[in-house]
Design a protein around this motif. Structure first.
Motif, short mmCIF file in Angstrom:
data_model
loop_
_atom_site.label_atom_id
_atom_site.label_comp_id
_atom_site.label_asym_id
_atom_site.label_seq_id
_atom_site.Cartn_x
_atom_site.Cartn_y
_atom_site.Cartn_z
N HIS A 45 0.82 -1.22 0.00
CA HIS A 45 0.00 0.00 0.00
C HIS A 45 0.85 1.27 0.00
O HIS A 45 0.36 2.35 0.32
CB HIS A 45 -0.91 0.01 1.23
N CYS A 46 2.13 1.14 -0.37
CA CYS A 46 3.06 2.26 -0.22
C CYS A 46 2.75 3.45 -1.10
O CYS A 46 3.34 4.52 -0.94
CB CYS A 46 4.50 1.79 -0.47
N ASN A 47 1.82 3.29 -2.03
CA ASN A 47 1.41 4.41 -2.88
C ASN A 47 0.04 4.93 -2.47
O ASN A 47 -0.64 5.60 -3.25
CB ASN A 47 1.39 3.99 -4.36
N GLY A 48 -0.37 4.63 -1.23
CA GLY A 48 -1.68 5.03 -0.75
C GLY A 48 -1.76 6.49 -0.36
O GLY A 48 -0.79 7.25 -0.48
N LYS A 49 -2.93 6.89 0.17
CA LYS A 49 -3.17 8.29 0.54
C LYS A 49 -3.13 8.51 2.05
O LYS A 49 -3.43 9.59 2.52
CB LYS A 49 -4.53 8.73 -0.01
N ARG A 50 -2.77 7.47 2.79
CA ARG A 50 -2.74 7.58 4.25
C ARG A 50 -1.38 7.08 4.74
O ARG A 50 -1.27 6.25 5.61
CB ARG A 50 -3.89 6.75 4.83
N GLN A 51 -0.33 7.62 4.15
CA GLN A 51 1.01 7.10 4.41
C GLN A 51 1.74 7.87 5.51
O GLN A 51 1.46 9.03 5.79
CB GLN A 51 1.83 7.13 3.12
N TYR A 221 0.69 14.39 19.48
CA TYR A 221 -0.14 14.56 18.29
C TYR A 221 -0.68 13.18 17.89
O TYR A 221 -0.02 12.16 18.12
CB TYR A 221 0.67 15.14 17.13
N ARG A 222 -1.85 13.18 17.28
CA ARG A 222 -2.42 11.90 16.82
C ARG A 222 -2.99 12.06 15.42
O ARG A 222 -3.62 13.07 15.10
CB ARG A 222 -3.51 11.44 17.79
N TYR A 223 -2.76 11.03 14.60
CA TYR A 223 -3.31 11.07 13.24
C TYR A 223 -3.38 9.64 12.69
O TYR A 223 -2.68 8.74 13.16
CB TYR A 223 -2.44 11.95 12.34
N GLY A 281 -2.07 15.05 2.76
CA GLY A 281 -3.35 15.03 2.07
C GLY A 281 -4.43 15.74 2.88
O GLY A 281 -4.20 16.79 3.47
N ASP A 282 -5.61 15.14 2.93
CA ASP A 282 -6.72 15.76 3.65
C ASP A 282 -6.88 15.22 5.07
O ASP A 282 -7.91 15.44 5.72
CB ASP A 282 -8.03 15.58 2.88
N ARG A 283 -5.85 14.55 5.58
CA ARG A 283 -5.93 14.02 6.94
C ARG A 283 -5.83 15.14 7.98
O ARG A 283 -5.17 16.15 7.75
CB ARG A 283 -4.82 13.00 7.18
N LYS A 284 -6.45 14.90 9.12
CA LYS A 284 -6.40 15.87 10.21
C LYS A 284 -5.48 15.36 11.31
O LYS A 284 -5.59 14.23 11.75
CB LYS A 284 -7.82 16.09 10.78
N VAL A 285 -4.55 16.20 11.73
CA VAL A 285 -3.69 15.90 12.86
C VAL A 285 -4.28 16.57 14.09
O VAL A 285 -4.59 17.77 14.07
CB VAL A 285 -2.26 16.40 12.63
#
Length: 320
Positions: A45-51, A221-223, A281-285
Motif C-alpha cells: 500500500h506504499c502508494n496510498g493516501k494515508r502514508q 499529536y495523533r493522526y 493530504g486531507d488528513r487531520k492531525v
C-alpha cells in the motif's frame, strides 16, 4: 532443464546488490536507488493516501480537549523486554505479554508486541521519521501495539488495528538522568547483534518506562497513518509525542556505527533507516489537550506587526 532454472534463480538471489534481500521481508532497502523508498510505490500500500511518516505542522493541528494522557500498563516491568534482534533494517525488541495501551481517542485496548528504532548517521545526520515543523531529530522510537491483542497478520487488515507510540530521541550532553542510564544499558547490547540475523536475550536491567520516563505522556499529536516499511499497510493510529527523549551523544553514535545491514561485520553499516516524509493530504492531525497552551500562544509574524502598529498608534494619542 528445471535444475538449470533453479540454479540460475539461486545465483540471482545471492548476487542481489548490497542493501536488498531476497526474502519478502527484505526485498526493499533504504540506501540503494533500485530498492530504496522511491521504488516502494509498487509494494503493498506504499502508494496510498494515508502514508507515514509526516511533517507535523503545529499551528495546523486541531486541538482536541478530550485527548488526555495515554494510559500504560506493564511498562515499568523490566522482565517484559525479552530479546533484541538485528533484522538488517533495524534493531527489533520483542516484548512479553502484559503491556497494554489505552486512552482517550483509542477505540480499544491495545497490546504491545515489540519496539524498534530509526536513525540517521550519528551526529552528522539526524534520522527520525516524523518531523515537527520541519525539525528532524536524531532518532525515533516506535512501540508497536495491536488492537485487542490481534496478531499482526490480522491487525494490518483493520484500519485501526495497530497503535504506534512514537518518541523522538535527541542527543544531548545534558542527558545524565535515569533515562539516559537506561539508554546506555540498552546500547551496550548493540555489539552483540552487530550482524543481520543475530539476536540476544536481554538481562532485565531496564524497562520500557525507564527508556521513556523523561517524556510527558500528555503532550502528543495523533493522526491516522500507515506502517513506515513495506507493505506500508494503512492500519495505524499514530501517537507522536512532542517532547524528545534526551540521550547521551555516545548512544546515538553506537546505533550508527556498531550495526551491519548484512550477515557480515564487514558489510554496509546499518544507517539512515528512515522513510522520507509523505504527503498528509486531507488528513487531520489532532493535538492533545496539554498542547493547547502551546498552540494558544502562537502568533504569526503579520499579527505581531499589526499589534505593534496598533499599540504604537494608541500611545501616540495617549501622549498628545
Amino acid at each position: 532443464m528445471d535444475s538449470l532454472k533453479i540454479l540460475t534463480t539461486l545465483t540471482v538471489v545471492f548476487w542481489l546488490p548490497s542493501g536488498c534481500y531476497a526474502s519478502s521481508e527484505g526485498s526493499w532497502c533504504y540506501m540503494e536507488p533500485h530498492c530504496g523508498p522511491k521504488s516502494w510505490i509498487s509494494l503493498g500500500h506504499c502508494n496510498g493516501k494515508r502514508q507515514s511518516p509526516i511533517n507535523i505542522i503545529h499551528r495546523d493541528a486541531s486541538h482536541n480537549p478530550s485527548l488526555g494522557p495515554v494510559h500504560l500498563v506493564g511498562y515499568d516491568s523490566s522482565k517484559k523486554l525479552l530479546e533484541i534482534r538485528n533484522t538488517g533494517k533495524t534493531v527489533d525488541v520483542s516484548l512479553g505479554d502484559g503491556l497494554h495501551l489505552a486512552g482517550f481517542g483509542l477505540p480499544a485496548r491495545y497490546t504491545a508486541k515489540s519496539f524498534h528504532l530509526h536513525w540517521g548517521a550519528g551526529a552528522s545526520r539526524p534520522g527520525s521519521e516524523h518531523q515537527i515543523d520541519g525539525k528532524q531529530y536524531s532518532m525515533e522510537l516506535h512501540i508497536v501495539h495491536t488492537r485487542n491483542n490481534m496478531d499482526m497478520s490480522n491487525a494490518v487488515k483493520d484500519p485501526k488495528g495497530i497503535a504506534v507510540l512514537a518518541f523522538f530521541i535527541e542527543e544531548s550532553e545534558k542527558a545524565k538522568d535515569k533515562t539516559a542510564e537506561a539508554w546506555e544499558l540498552f546500547a551496550k547490547n548493540l555489539k552483540k547483534v552487530s550482524e543481520k540475523g543475530e539476536d540476544v536475550h536481554l538481562d532485565g536491567s531496564f524497562s520500557l518506562l525507564d527508556l521513556m520516563d523523561s517524556t510527558s505522556l500528555d503532550r502528543y499529536y495523533r493522526y491516522p497513518g500507515s506502517l513506515t516499511t513495506p507493505g506500508c499497510d494503512e492500519a495505524v493510529i499514530w501517537t507522536v509525542f512532542a517532547d524528545p527523549i534526551l540521550v547521551p551523544p555516545k548512544v546515538v553514535k553506537k546505533f550508527a556505527s556498531e550495526l551491519s545491514s548484512t550477515e557480515s561485520s564487514k558489510g554496509p553499516q546499518l544507517i539512515n533507516n528512515f522513510r522520507p516524509i509523505q504527503k498528509i493530504g486531507d488528513r487531520k492531525v489532532e493535538a492533545s489537550d496539554a498542547l493547547k497552551s502551546a498552540a494558544a500562544i502562537f502568533v504569526s509574524p503579520p499579527t505581531v506587526f499589526i499589534l505593534f502598529l496598533s499599540i504604537t498608534t494608541f500611545l501616540q494619542f495617549f501622549y498628545l
